[in-house]
Write a protein that holds these residues in place. Sequence first.
Motif, PDB file in Angstrom:
ATOM      1  N   ARG A 334       0.728  -1.118  -0.085  1.00  0.00           N
ATOM      2  CA  ARG A 334      -0.121  -0.076  -0.083  1.00  0.00           C
ATOM      3  C   ARG A 334       0.723   1.199   0.037  1.00  0.00           C
ATOM      4  O   ARG A 334      -0.041   2.521   0.203  1.00  0.00           O
ATOM      5  CB  ARG A 334      -0.942   0.130   1.103  1.00  0.00           C
ATOM      6  CG  ARG A 334      -1.984  -1.044   1.042  1.00  0.00           C
ATOM      7  CD  ARG A 334      -2.742  -1.110   2.522  1.00  0.00           C
ATOM      8  NE  ARG A 334      -1.724  -2.169   3.369  1.00  0.00           N
ATOM      9  CZ  ARG A 334      -2.211  -2.317   4.806  1.00  0.00           C
ATOM     10  NH1 ARG A 334      -3.291  -2.059   5.125  1.00  0.00           N
ATOM     11  NH2 ARG A 334      -1.078  -3.051   5.338  1.00  0.00           N
ATOM     12  N   SER A 335       1.992   1.068  -0.004  1.00  0.00           N
ATOM     13  CA  SER A 335       2.989   2.142  -0.094  1.00  0.00           C
ATOM     14  C   SER A 335       3.333   2.788  -1.469  1.00  0.00           C
ATOM     15  O   SER A 335       3.560   2.012  -2.400  1.00  0.00           O
ATOM     16  CB  SER A 335       4.295   1.772   0.398  1.00  0.00           C
ATOM     17  OG  SER A 335       5.461   2.774   0.405  1.00  0.00           O
ATOM     18  N   THR A 336       3.017   4.435  -1.591  1.00  0.00           N
ATOM     19  CA  THR A 336       3.401   4.927  -2.836  1.00  0.00           C
ATOM     20  C   THR A 336       4.705   5.008  -2.827  1.00  0.00           C
ATOM     21  O   THR A 336       5.580   5.721  -2.174  1.00  0.00           O
ATOM     22  CB  THR A 336       2.727   6.265  -2.650  1.00  0.00           C
ATOM     23  OG1 THR A 336       0.991   6.069  -2.440  1.00  0.00           O
ATOM     24  CG2 THR A 336       2.873   7.033  -3.908  1.00  0.00           C
ATOM     25  N   ALA A 337       5.435   4.896  -3.965  1.00  0.00           N
ATOM     26  CA  ALA A 337       6.755   4.734  -4.359  1.00  0.00           C
ATOM     27  C   ALA A 337       7.372   6.244  -4.389  1.00  0.00           C
ATOM     28  O   ALA A 337       6.753   7.198  -4.873  1.00  0.00           O
ATOM     29  CB  ALA A 337       6.982   4.252  -5.562  1.00  0.00           C
ATOM     30  N   ALA A 338       8.326   6.517  -3.853  1.00  0.00           N
ATOM     31  CA  ALA A 338       9.269   7.818  -4.310  1.00  0.00           C
ATOM     32  C   ALA A 338      10.071   7.399  -5.388  1.00  0.00           C
ATOM     33  O   ALA A 338      10.907   6.518  -5.503  1.00  0.00           O
ATOM     34  CB  ALA A 338       9.854   8.236  -2.884  1.00  0.00           C
ATOM     35  N   PRO A 376       9.386  -4.110  10.512  1.00  0.00           N
ATOM     36  CA  PRO A 376       8.228  -4.660  10.229  1.00  0.00           C
ATOM     37  C   PRO A 376       7.405  -4.192   8.854  1.00  0.00           C
ATOM     38  O   PRO A 376       8.221  -3.341   8.300  1.00  0.00           O
ATOM     39  CB  PRO A 376       7.268  -3.932  11.428  1.00  0.00           C
ATOM     40  CG  PRO A 376       8.491  -3.765  12.499  1.00  0.00           C
ATOM     41  CD  PRO A 376       9.430  -3.399  11.633  1.00  0.00           C
ATOM     42  N   GLU A 377       6.365  -4.252   8.918  1.00  0.00           N
ATOM     43  CA  GLU A 377       5.697  -4.088   7.481  1.00  0.00           C
ATOM     44  C   GLU A 377       5.702  -2.530   7.300  1.00  0.00           C
ATOM     45  O   GLU A 377       5.383  -1.627   8.411  1.00  0.00           O
ATOM     46  CB  GLU A 377       4.308  -4.311   7.328  1.00  0.00           C
ATOM     47  CG  GLU A 377       3.492  -3.902   6.065  1.00  0.00           C
ATOM     48  CD  GLU A 377       1.994  -4.516   6.200  1.00  0.00           C
ATOM     49  OE1 GLU A 377       1.583  -4.145   5.091  1.00  0.00           O
ATOM     50  OE2 GLU A 377       1.500  -5.062   7.045  1.00  0.00           O
ATOM     51  N   VAL A 378       5.735  -1.672   5.798  1.00  0.00           N
ATOM     52  CA  VAL A 378       5.789  -0.600   5.874  1.00  0.00           C
ATOM     53  C   VAL A 378       4.702  -0.213   5.093  1.00  0.00           C
ATOM     54  O   VAL A 378       4.689  -0.469   3.747  1.00  0.00           O
ATOM     55  CB  VAL A 378       7.196  -0.091   5.097  1.00  0.00           C
ATOM     56  CG1 VAL A 378       7.085   1.441   4.987  1.00  0.00           C
ATOM     57  CG2 VAL A 378       8.341  -0.252   6.366  1.00  0.00           C
ATOM     58  N   VAL A 379       3.639   0.716   5.508  1.00  0.00           N
ATOM     59  CA  VAL A 379       2.590   1.249   4.860  1.00  0.00           C
ATOM     60  C   VAL A 379       2.926   2.536   4.379  1.00  0.00           C
ATOM     61  O   VAL A 379       2.436   3.001   3.232  1.00  0.00           O
ATOM     62  CB  VAL A 379       1.322   1.091   5.679  1.00  0.00           C
ATOM     63  CG1 VAL A 379       0.289   1.567   4.896  1.00  0.00           C
ATOM     64  CG2 VAL A 379       0.889  -0.403   5.987  1.00  0.00           C
ATOM     65  N   SER A 380       3.660   2.979   5.224  1.00  0.00           N
ATOM     66  CA  SER A 380       3.803   4.587   4.984  1.00  0.00           C
ATOM     67  C   SER A 380       4.799   4.651   3.490  1.00  0.00           C
ATOM     68  O   SER A 380       5.448   3.747   3.184  1.00  0.00           O
ATOM     69  CB  SER A 380       5.084   5.169   5.987  1.00  0.00           C
ATOM     70  OG  SER A 380       5.472   6.278   5.938  1.00  0.00           O
ATOM     71  N   SER A 381       4.510   5.902   3.133  1.00  0.00           N
ATOM     72  CA  SER A 381       5.163   6.179   1.624  1.00  0.00           C
ATOM     73  C   SER A 381       6.298   7.041   1.945  1.00  0.00           C
ATOM     74  O   SER A 381       6.600   7.910   2.619  1.00  0.00           O
ATOM     75  CB  SER A 381       4.466   6.930   0.773  1.00  0.00           C
ATOM     76  OG  SER A 381       3.105   6.128   0.543  1.00  0.00           O
ATOM     77  N   PRO A 382       7.626   6.481   1.498  1.00  0.00           N
ATOM     78  CA  PRO A 382       8.807   7.270   1.760  1.00  0.00           C
ATOM     79  C   PRO A 382       9.056   8.565   1.320  1.00  0.00           C
ATOM     80  O   PRO A 382       8.748   8.710   0.127  1.00  0.00           O
ATOM     81  CB  PRO A 382      10.011   6.269   0.977  1.00  0.00           C
ATOM     82  CG  PRO A 382       9.286   4.952   0.746  1.00  0.00           C
ATOM     83  CD  PRO A 382       7.958   5.233   0.671  1.00  0.00           C
ATOM     84  N   ALA A 383       9.719   9.325   2.208  1.00  0.00           N
ATOM     85  CA  ALA A 383       9.939  10.804   1.829  1.00  0.00           C
ATOM     86  C   ALA A 383      11.450  10.697   1.603  1.00  0.00           C
ATOM     87  O   ALA A 383      12.392  10.422   2.457  1.00  0.00           O
ATOM     88  CB  ALA A 383       9.553  11.752   2.893  1.00  0.00           C
ATOM     89  N   ILE A 384      11.982  11.876   0.573  1.00  0.00           N
ATOM     90  CA  ILE A 384      13.387  11.859   0.323  1.00  0.00           C
ATOM     91  C   ILE A 384      13.790  13.323   0.512  1.00  0.00           C
ATOM     92  O   ILE A 384      13.051  14.108  -0.164  1.00  0.00           O
ATOM     93  CB  ILE A 384      13.890  11.369  -1.021  1.00  0.00           C
ATOM     94  CG1 ILE A 384      13.425   9.885  -1.191  1.00  0.00           C
ATOM     95  CG2 ILE A 384      15.229  11.643  -1.277  1.00  0.00           C
ATOM     96  CD1 ILE A 384      13.661   9.395  -2.479  1.00  0.00           C
ATOM     97  N   GLY A 385      14.870  13.631   1.281  1.00  0.00           N
ATOM     98  CA  GLY A 385      15.394  14.909   1.498  1.00  0.00           C
ATOM     99  C   GLY A 385      16.769  14.981   1.451  1.00  0.00           C
ATOM    100  O   GLY A 385      17.551  13.940   1.421  1.00  0.00           O
ATOM    101  N   GLY A 386      17.348  16.131   1.556  1.00  0.00           N
ATOM    102  CA  GLY A 386      18.840  16.337   1.741  1.00  0.00           C
ATOM    103  C   GLY A 386      19.362  16.912   0.440  1.00  0.00           C
ATOM    104  O   GLY A 386      18.806  16.885  -0.640  1.00  0.00           O
ATOM    105  N   PRO A 387      20.723  17.353   0.366  1.00  0.00           N
ATOM    106  CA  PRO A 387      21.275  18.027  -0.534  1.00  0.00           C
ATOM    107  C   PRO A 387      21.599  16.689  -1.751  1.00  0.00           C
ATOM    108  O   PRO A 387      21.530  15.510  -1.470  1.00  0.00           O
ATOM    109  CB  PRO A 387      22.773  18.313  -0.049  1.00  0.00           C
ATOM    110  CG  PRO A 387      23.087  17.423   1.059  1.00  0.00           C
ATOM    111  CD  PRO A 387      21.701  17.397   1.555  1.00  0.00           C
ATOM    112  N   ALA A 388      21.778  17.151  -2.972  1.00  0.00           N
ATOM    113  CA  ALA A 388      21.988  16.057  -3.952  1.00  0.00           C
ATOM    114  C   ALA A 388      22.791  14.890  -3.959  1.00  0.00           C
ATOM    115  O   ALA A 388      22.441  14.055  -4.435  1.00  0.00           O
ATOM    116  CB  ALA A 388      22.183  16.917  -5.386  1.00  0.00           C
TER     117      ALA A 388
END
Length: 725
Positions: A334-338, A376-388
């Motif tokens: 159920r996780s939306t891909a980054a 454990p299971e990951v339903v949360s959708s990953p968020a990406i941050g930081g410098p390139a």
Amino acid sequence: MLKAGIGRARTLIGLVVFAAMLSSTSASGALADDWPMFHHDPTHSGVSTDTTISATLAPSLGVDWVANTGAAGYTSPAVVFNAQLGKSLVYVGNQSGTMAAYDANTGDRVWYYKVGSSIQSSPAVDGNVIYFGASDHNLYALNASTGQKICSFNTPGVISSSPVVANPGGTGKVVYVGENGLTGSDDGGNVWAVNAVNTSVTPTQCSTTFDLKWKFNGFHNALTGVWSPPAYGVDSGGRPLIVFGTGDPDDTVVAVNAVTGTKAWEYQAPIGTDTDIGAGPTISAPGVNGFADGEVYIASKYKELYALNLKTGIRDWMFSIRNDSPTVGGGGTRSTAALLGNNLYFGYGAGLYDVNATTGARVWKTQGFSANPATPEVVSSPAIGGPANDRAMFFGDMGGAVRAYSLSGHQLWAYNTGSFIYSSPAIANGHLYVASSNGLLYAFNVGGGVSAKPSSTISAPTNGSTVTNTGAPVTLSGSSTDDTGVSAVYVAVKNTATGRWWDPVSQTWSNVFQQFLATLGSPGSTSTSWTASFPPPADGGGFYLQADAVDSDGQHDPNLPSVKFTLTSLSSPPDTSITAPTYRQIFHPPVDPAFPCNSTVECKYQMPYYVNISGTATDTAGAHPGVKYVRVSVRNIQHGDYYCGDAGCPGEPSVFWQPTFTSFLANLGSPGATSTSWSSHFLIYDHQHQYRIIAWAIDNDNVSDPVRANLAKICVNDPTYNQCF
């Protein structure tokens, strides 16, 4: 809410972070990047341009502040600089139906708005308007500065989908959102396109501004709904598209022309029991990663990830999680891909995957590195941050942890909230924000609190006790400890019969969660007593008390100790009991032969199937002793819906569940007598769920039982499942 103090040991890191924040701040004071909607933007990239929290600095993350929202939070925060207020706000909803805005730097609640049912739809902010859906069937538009309602748009069903705001072809902004039917359980639904609020008109002119552009329900089965958050993209032909997944029984990916609402294409995923496509699509633009027409990436609860041509819907590749990780449990994906460069990052039953966006080949999975802890299971959708050159990604898991990982798949940092996380993080304003099912909204920053969390106890009233109502304020007391010092203790008191919280500022009982400060015996010390009080209602009743300690680093007690107690009445109300079912009793309905279950698919039951309820009621005092009525309320815990009774819901005789609170009359064995039995029943859903039952008598003087009998949980389970947690 107290802002965390930063110790001398963290001063250097704090200065580095502050300098980084200054470099990313415009002349107007707004940070270069907000996080205005679910997964950051209309394409659901999941990538922030805020460079403050790098992979190098991620291990130094700590709690900056925590806000208690008052109920479990399943939504993902939106974070936007508000020009009218001159500061960034964090917007988040909760299961009690409260949407609130918090100061992004302090955690102070700026405003709140209460709706008629739970909020599982993550907000989208555009300009000075915030949009979100609710289980009461409404799409709301509020003033983002004040929380004042501007407009609402009523749909036929529960809105669990998170809205996306776009301006297709420059013809005007539109809000797109799905809904999943009257009860939210495989009983129909639509995707709605609603013209965005025209802020130049007054709220009384909603019908001319927040109106229908189109609706789409061109599904193969009328029982199909949509709880997937739609994404917006433009294909190689310049056609603006809204893309979303559908629920059972269709289980398809659909693209609709964003201007006209006509179907552009669809992709049929494998159909099974509970194989919805609930994840959001992630869209890459034409010409990216070798796909001339653009690409749609989306996962199914069948545990597959698809790459679909944005223009045609033709599948370019499929990655099977079920084949690559056959022994991993957990629910369907159920996780939306980054999407960052050529890499797709998304959650599964044991952590995160990284899949090549061009070929669909697995790059890595967190489970494959021996140095990583079990996740454990990951339903949360990953968020990406930081410098390139130094990015990190962040997510929550069903074990309650918030985690930071490098883009190479190695854990950098973790913080345990103590309760499962559906919420997807937001990165903005130099912070990481995420909600937890424990009711807390967390803000992390580099150099935040790094000490141990505080701990509290409640000594009076004791759990399950009965307190004599004298009309004088009820005294509350306890103690708190912390390694660095207790700076505050907040208490919250709820009347469980009315569901209202004591608000000492207005001296009223509020339908929105309220906290107030207790008096500390030794403020700032590592161990302190605390006291507080509230005025008792004359009719007494059942009450819930929660304590929330805060230490000098801004960290909150993750356990949030609580007690339930009864306050006697100054009058003579009736008394009610539930004798059947019993707490955590399990029911096994017969399985419908057409929908058998196995280890991966849940059953559907032969319907109708009723659960019988019975109890007693007494009333021996007052001017006219005797029981006049007994009312019963049955709640489906997972859906948050209430049973309307055998006659169906108001105006919908064939619909038996609704998202707003309701009750129905029981049958009395001896109407009007001082002691009587009572009985009733309710119609279950056609698959396994948990239910809560409340009953209360009304006597011949029209006085209600203020305590109310409460059967917290019973379970309707598949045949071989014999647990009720």
